[in-house]
Design an enzyme around this catalytic site. Structure first.
Site, PDB file in Angstrom:
ATOM      1  N   GLU A  75      32.571  27.980   7.977  1.00 55.82           N
ATOM      2  CA  GLU A  75      31.843  26.762   7.585  1.00 55.82           C
ATOM      3  C   GLU A  75      30.827  26.373   8.660  1.00 55.82           C
ATOM      4  O   GLU A  75      30.781  26.949   9.744  1.00 55.82           O
ATOM      5  CB  GLU A  75      32.819  25.587   7.393  1.00 55.82           C
ATOM      6  CG  GLU A  75      33.122  25.250   5.933  1.00 55.82           C
ATOM      7  CD  GLU A  75      31.927  24.654   5.191  1.00 55.82           C
ATOM      8  OE1 GLU A  75      30.825  24.589   5.775  1.00 55.82           O
ATOM      9  OE2 GLU A  75      32.096  24.270   4.036  1.00 55.82           O
ATOM     10  N   ASN A  84      35.052  17.341   8.068  1.00 56.55           N
ATOM     11  CA  ASN A  84      34.770  18.534   7.270  1.00 56.55           C
ATOM     12  C   ASN A  84      33.368  19.095   7.399  1.00 56.55           C
ATOM     13  O   ASN A  84      33.220  20.288   7.566  1.00 56.55           O
ATOM     14  CB  ASN A  84      35.055  18.255   5.791  1.00 56.55           C
ATOM     15  CG  ASN A  84      35.022  19.516   4.955  1.00 56.55           C
ATOM     16  OD1 ASN A  84      35.613  20.511   5.335  1.00 56.55           O
ATOM     17  ND2 ASN A  84      34.320  19.479   3.826  1.00 56.55           N
ATOM     18  N   ASP A 126      29.885  23.263  -2.427  1.00 49.94           N
ATOM     19  CA  ASP A 126      30.379  23.161  -1.053  1.00 49.94           C
ATOM     20  C   ASP A 126      29.269  22.597  -0.171  1.00 49.94           C
ATOM     21  O   ASP A 126      28.598  21.656  -0.567  1.00 49.94           O
ATOM     22  CB  ASP A 126      30.870  24.546  -0.594  1.00 49.94           C
ATOM     23  CG  ASP A 126      31.965  24.465   0.455  1.00 49.94           C
ATOM     24  OD1 ASP A 126      31.764  23.780   1.469  1.00 49.94           O
ATOM     25  OD2 ASP A 126      33.022  25.094   0.271  1.00 49.94           O
ATOM     26  N   GLU A 147      43.939  18.058   0.233  1.00 50.53           N
ATOM     27  CA  GLU A 147      43.010  18.181  -0.898  1.00 50.53           C
ATOM     28  C   GLU A 147      43.552  17.511  -2.167  1.00 50.53           C
ATOM     29  O   GLU A 147      43.366  18.007  -3.280  1.00 50.53           O
ATOM     30  CB  GLU A 147      42.674  19.661  -1.160  1.00 50.53           C
ATOM     31  CG  GLU A 147      42.068  20.345   0.048  1.00 50.53           C
ATOM     32  CD  GLU A 147      41.701  21.807  -0.183  1.00 50.53           C
ATOM     33  OE1 GLU A 147      41.761  22.253  -1.345  1.00 50.53           O
ATOM     34  OE2 GLU A 147      41.367  22.491   0.796  1.00 50.53           O
ATOM     35  N   ASN A 159      31.405  16.884   1.205  1.00 51.01           N
ATOM     36  CA  ASN A 159      30.683  18.066   1.666  1.00 51.01           C
ATOM     37  C   ASN A 159      29.206  17.743   1.773  1.00 51.01           C
ATOM     38  O   ASN A 159      28.770  16.643   1.475  1.00 51.01           O
ATOM     39  CB  ASN A 159      30.945  19.269   0.752  1.00 51.01           C
ATOM     40  CG  ASN A 159      31.788  20.324   1.435  1.00 51.01           C
ATOM     41  OD1 ASN A 159      31.471  20.744   2.550  1.00 51.01           O
ATOM     42  ND2 ASN A 159      32.862  20.745   0.794  1.00 51.01           N
ATOM     43  N   ARG A 189      40.911  15.042   7.858  1.00 46.05           N
ATOM     44  CA  ARG A 189      40.214  15.786   8.906  1.00 46.05           C
ATOM     45  C   ARG A 189      38.715  15.708   8.665  1.00 46.05           C
ATOM     46  O   ARG A 189      38.261  15.420   7.547  1.00 46.05           O
ATOM     47  CB  ARG A 189      40.660  17.247   8.944  1.00 46.05           C
ATOM     48  CG  ARG A 189      40.257  18.074   7.724  1.00 46.05           C
ATOM     49  CD  ARG A 189      40.529  19.556   7.982  1.00 46.05           C
ATOM     50  NE  ARG A 189      40.302  20.400   6.824  1.00 46.05           N
ATOM     51  CZ  ARG A 189      39.127  20.889   6.447  1.00 46.05           C
ATOM     52  NH1 ARG A 189      38.030  20.568   7.129  1.00 46.05           N
ATOM     53  NH2 ARG A 189      39.018  21.674   5.394  1.00 46.05           N
TER      54      ARG A 189
END
Length: 292
Positions: free
Chosen positions: A18, A103, A198, A122, A149, A101
């Site tokens: 990521e 991201n 994403d 999630e 995201n 957390r």
């Protein structure tokens, strides 16, 4: 606009690759493997690859105006010293949500860092978008979702794009000069058969690129939200695009092996690697995070 086929350029086999970001001062690409607690640096000119161990899950690293980096750890924003590999905690925006957390993140032209949080399981809609402005963290005011995201900023700095991954929605949000936001509108909705949106990033023409988790592709959206182009990959989970290279026309893509069993991975041996292709358009020069 002709696009080249994506090629695997770094065989890292990331569990959850990521946060790719091109760091102009180094002419290098930085990215993370969230679940493996790794920060990666790749110099495409020499092929040099270095990795650093993070103390916990790390969602992103971004260059800062002191010559070092900020990092988004599970427990909050931290300083990252690439010389020593040390992380120093700065701000925890959600001390009351230990199941969350950090991201994904981006930096606007004023040096503000926009970053999202998410439920690490999630499931719960506890993820929010935050802004780190000169060292102070403030809420964006956008409604919470399960997995945030993006975010991404338009070339003119007037629009922030914010992705609700599980909702399969990308929102466009007006942004003022002082960093305050207006009301969000739906920019694009992703069909179930196309996967989940994403990370995203804008190019210099104001088009938005989104990786599609489970979609085997990255997609380029026109400013009106229509689909302009798609780039197909030999792996399913495309997480985010970053523009790099001397002219910012090389598109780098992080990918992930997370959720893929051995049988599936046998058909996707390149899953989790870093890919690159000629985007046919330049990206936006990156900004550095302002610490004060």
């Amino acid at each position: 606009m002709a696009l080249s086929e994506p090629q695997s350029v770094l065989p890292v086999q990331a569990t959850l690759g990521e946060g790719p970001v091109w760091v102009a001062r180094e002419q290098a690409l930085w990215f993370v493997d969230i679940k493996s607690h790794q920060v990666h640096r790749f110099d495409p000119a020499t092929g040099d690859h270095r990795s650093f161990a993070a103390p916990e899950q790390v969602g992103w690293v971004l260059p800062s105006d002191d010559g070092q980096f900020l990092a988004g750890l599970k427990t909050g924003v931290a300083r990252f010293d690439a010389e020593t590999g040390e992380f120093t905690s700065l701000r925890d925006p959600e001390p009351d949500l230990p199941g969350n957390r950090l991201n994904d993140a981006t930096v606007d032209a004023a040096g503000r860092v926009w970053f999202g949080t998410m439920d690490d399981g999630e499931e719960a809609a506890t993820g929010c978008l935050w802004c780190l402005d000169g060292g102070e963290v403030r809420a964006s005011g956008l409604p919470p979702v399960t997995i945030t995201n993006g975010p991404a900023i338009s070339p003119d700095g007037r629009t922030l794009y914010h992705t609700d991954t599980l909702g399969r929605l990308i929102h466009a949000v007006p942004m003022n000069d002082d960093g305050t936001l207006g009301s969000a509108r739906v920019f694009a909705e992703i069909a179930e058969e196309d996967g989940w949106p994403d990370g995203c990033v804008c190019d210099a023409e104001g088009f938005l690129w989104s990786g599609l988790w489970g979609g085997w592709r990255a997609r380029r959206y026109a400013p009106d939200g229509s689909i302009a182009q798609e780039v197909r990959f030999p792996v399913a989970n495309i997480t985010k695009i970053a523009f790099g290279g001397p002219d910012l026309t090389t598109a780098y893509a992080t990918t992930a092996r997370k959720g893929l069993d051995e049988a599936v991975l046998a058909g996707q041996p390149l899953a989790g690697n870093l890919f690159a292709f000629d985007a046919g358009v330049a990206g936006i020069p990156g900004s550095v995070a302002r610490l004060r």
